[in-house]
Motif scaffolding. Structure first.
Motif, mmCIF file in Angstrom:
data_model
loop_
_atom_site.group_PDB
_atom_site.id
_atom_site.type_symbol
_atom_site.label_atom_id
_atom_site.label_comp_id
_atom_site.label_asym_id
_atom_site.label_seq_id
_atom_site.Cartn_x
_atom_site.Cartn_y
_atom_site.Cartn_z
ATOM 1 N N LYS A 252 -14.259 8.736 -4.338
ATOM 2 C CA LYS A 252 -14.966 9.607 -3.410
ATOM 3 C C LYS A 252 -15.753 10.681 -4.178
ATOM 4 N N LEU A 253 -17.027 10.822 -3.824
ATOM 5 C CA LEU A 253 -17.895 11.797 -4.474
ATOM 6 C C LEU A 253 -18.153 12.955 -3.522
ATOM 7 N N THR A 254 -17.654 14.124 -3.905
ATOM 8 C CA THR A 254 -17.922 15.339 -3.143
ATOM 9 C C THR A 254 -18.405 16.402 -4.112
ATOM 10 N N TRP A 255 -19.144 17.368 -3.578
ATOM 11 C CA TRP A 255 -19.612 18.449 -4.453
ATOM 12 C C TRP A 255 -18.443 19.225 -5.040
ATOM 13 N N GLU A 256 -17.413 19.427 -4.258
ATOM 14 C CA GLU A 256 -16.254 20.181 -4.756
ATOM 15 C C GLU A 256 -15.627 19.492 -5.957
ATOM 16 N N ALA B 271 -15.908 20.796 -9.942
ATOM 17 C CA ALA B 271 -14.668 21.051 -10.680
ATOM 18 C C ALA B 271 -14.642 20.257 -11.989
ATOM 19 N N LEU B 272 -15.021 18.980 -11.926
ATOM 20 C CA LEU B 272 -15.026 18.159 -13.134
ATOM 21 C C LEU B 272 -16.084 18.659 -14.121
ATOM 22 N N LEU B 273 -17.253 19.015 -13.613
ATOM 23 C CA LEU B 273 -18.312 19.517 -14.483
ATOM 24 C C LEU B 273 -17.878 20.806 -15.181
ATOM 25 N N ALA B 274 -17.221 21.690 -14.444
ATOM 26 C CA ALA B 274 -16.735 22.938 -15.043
ATOM 27 C C ALA B 274 -15.724 22.639 -16.148
ATOM 28 N N THR B 275 -14.866 21.667 -15.923
ATOM 29 C CA THR B 275 -13.883 21.276 -16.936
ATOM 30 C C THR B 275 -14.582 20.727 -18.177
ATOM 31 N N GLU B 276 -15.552 19.855 -17.971
ATOM 32 C CA GLU B 276 -16.273 19.244 -19.092
ATOM 33 C C GLU B 276 -17.095 20.266 -19.877
ATOM 34 N N GLY C 218 -16.266 23.368 -20.410
ATOM 35 C CA GLY C 218 -15.420 24.430 -20.940
ATOM 36 C C GLY C 218 -15.282 25.631 -20.027
ATOM 37 N N GLY C 219 -15.287 25.397 -18.720
ATOM 38 C CA GLY C 219 -15.071 26.477 -17.764
ATOM 39 C C GLY C 219 -16.332 27.079 -17.184
ATOM 40 N N THR C 220 -17.491 26.636 -17.625
ATOM 41 C CA THR C 220 -18.746 27.158 -17.076
ATOM 42 C C THR C 220 -18.910 26.645 -15.651
ATOM 43 N N LEU C 221 -19.084 27.577 -14.715
ATOM 44 C CA LEU C 221 -19.204 27.216 -13.309
ATOM 45 C C LEU C 221 -20.659 27.234 -12.865
ATOM 46 N N TYR C 222 -21.033 26.215 -12.125
ATOM 47 C CA TYR C 222 -22.353 26.159 -11.505
ATOM 48 C C TYR C 222 -22.165 25.966 -10.007
ATOM 49 N N THR C 223 -23.166 26.311 -9.257
ATOM 50 C CA THR C 223 -23.102 26.154 -7.807
ATOM 51 C C THR C 223 -23.818 24.877 -7.397
ATOM 52 N N ALA D 135 -29.716 11.766 -9.745
ATOM 53 C CA ALA D 135 -28.481 11.072 -10.141
ATOM 54 C C ALA D 135 -27.431 11.164 -9.037
ATOM 55 N N TRP D 136 -27.355 12.316 -8.376
ATOM 56 C CA TRP D 136 -26.414 12.503 -7.261
ATOM 57 C C TRP D 136 -26.737 11.526 -6.128
ATOM 58 N N GLN D 137 -28.010 11.464 -5.764
ATOM 59 C CA GLN D 137 -28.410 10.590 -4.659
ATOM 60 C C GLN D 137 -28.168 9.125 -5.003
ATOM 61 N N MET D 138 -28.440 8.747 -6.246
ATOM 62 C CA MET D 138 -28.194 7.364 -6.664
ATOM 63 C C MET D 138 -26.697 7.049 -6.647
ATOM 64 N N ALA D 139 -25.870 7.984 -7.087
ATOM 65 C CA ALA D 139 -24.420 7.772 -7.085
ATOM 66 C C ALA D 139 -23.903 7.650 -5.653
#
Length: 145
Positions: free
Chosen positions: A23-27, A31-36, A38-43, A56-60
Motif C-alpha cells: 500500500k502506497l500512502t503519503w504518510e 516516513a520511509l523517505l525521512a528514514t532514508e 537521516g531524519g530530514t523531513l519533507y512535506t 514517479a508517485w503517479q506511476m507507482a
C-alpha cells in the motif's frame, strides 16, 4: 529539520517509488523517505512541487492500483531467485519512469525550439551552437558540448 531538496534527495525519492510494494500512502512514503535521508523531513506539498517525484508517485500509484505486488512472487525457497526477481521488478519500474521523463524532456525541448524559432527568429543551427566558456589564464575560450 527541513531543508531544500537536493538532486540526490530527489533521485533517492524516485528510486524509493520505483521499488515500492504494498500500500502506497503519503504518510508511509514520507516516513520511509525521512528514514532514508537521516531524519530530514519533507512535506507532501513540498514533494508534490517536484515534477520528477510527482511523476514517479503517479506511476507507482497506477502500477500498484489493484495489483497484488505486496504478496510478491513465490520463490520456491530460493532466496537468490527471489532477490533477482525483486531487482528485475525495480529496474523495470525505474526504466518506465526514466522513459517517461525522457519523453517529457523531448517534448519540452521541441516546444522551446519551436517558440524560439517563432518568437525570436532563431534557427535550429543557432540553438545547436556550442556553449563558449570564458577563458582563464590567457588561454583561448573553449567550447562545451
Amino acid at each position: 529539520m527541513a531543508r531544500r531538496l537536493t538532486d540526490g534527495d530527489i533521485a533517492l525519492a524516485v528510486r524509493l517509488l520505483d521499488g515500492w510494494t504494498g500500500k502506497l500512502t503519503w504518510e508511509r512514503y514520507l516516513a520511509l523517505l525521512a528514514t532514508e535521508l537521516g531524519g530530514t523531513l519533507y512535506t507532501k506539498a513540498g514533494l508534490r512541487k517536484q515534477p520528477r517525484i510527482l511523476n514517479a508517485w503517479q506511476m507507482a500509484r497506477r502500477r500498484l492500483e489493484g495489483s497484488l505486488e505486496s504478496a510478491g512472487v513465490p520463490s520456491n525457497g530460493d532466496a537468490a531467485i527471489a532477490q533477482l526477481r525483486e531487482m528485475l521488478r525495480r529496474l523495470r519500474n525505474e526504466n518506465a519512469r526514466l522513459e517517461q521523463e525522457n519523453q517529457d524532456l523531448l517534448e519540452r525541448f521541441q516546444r522551446w525550439a519551436h517558440n524560439a524559432a517563432i518568437d525570436k527568429g532563431m534557427t535550429l543551427d543557432q540553438l545547436n551552437r556550442p556553449i563558449v566558456v570564458a577563458h582563464d589564464g590567457g588561454r583561448r575560450p573553449r567550447a562545451v558540448r
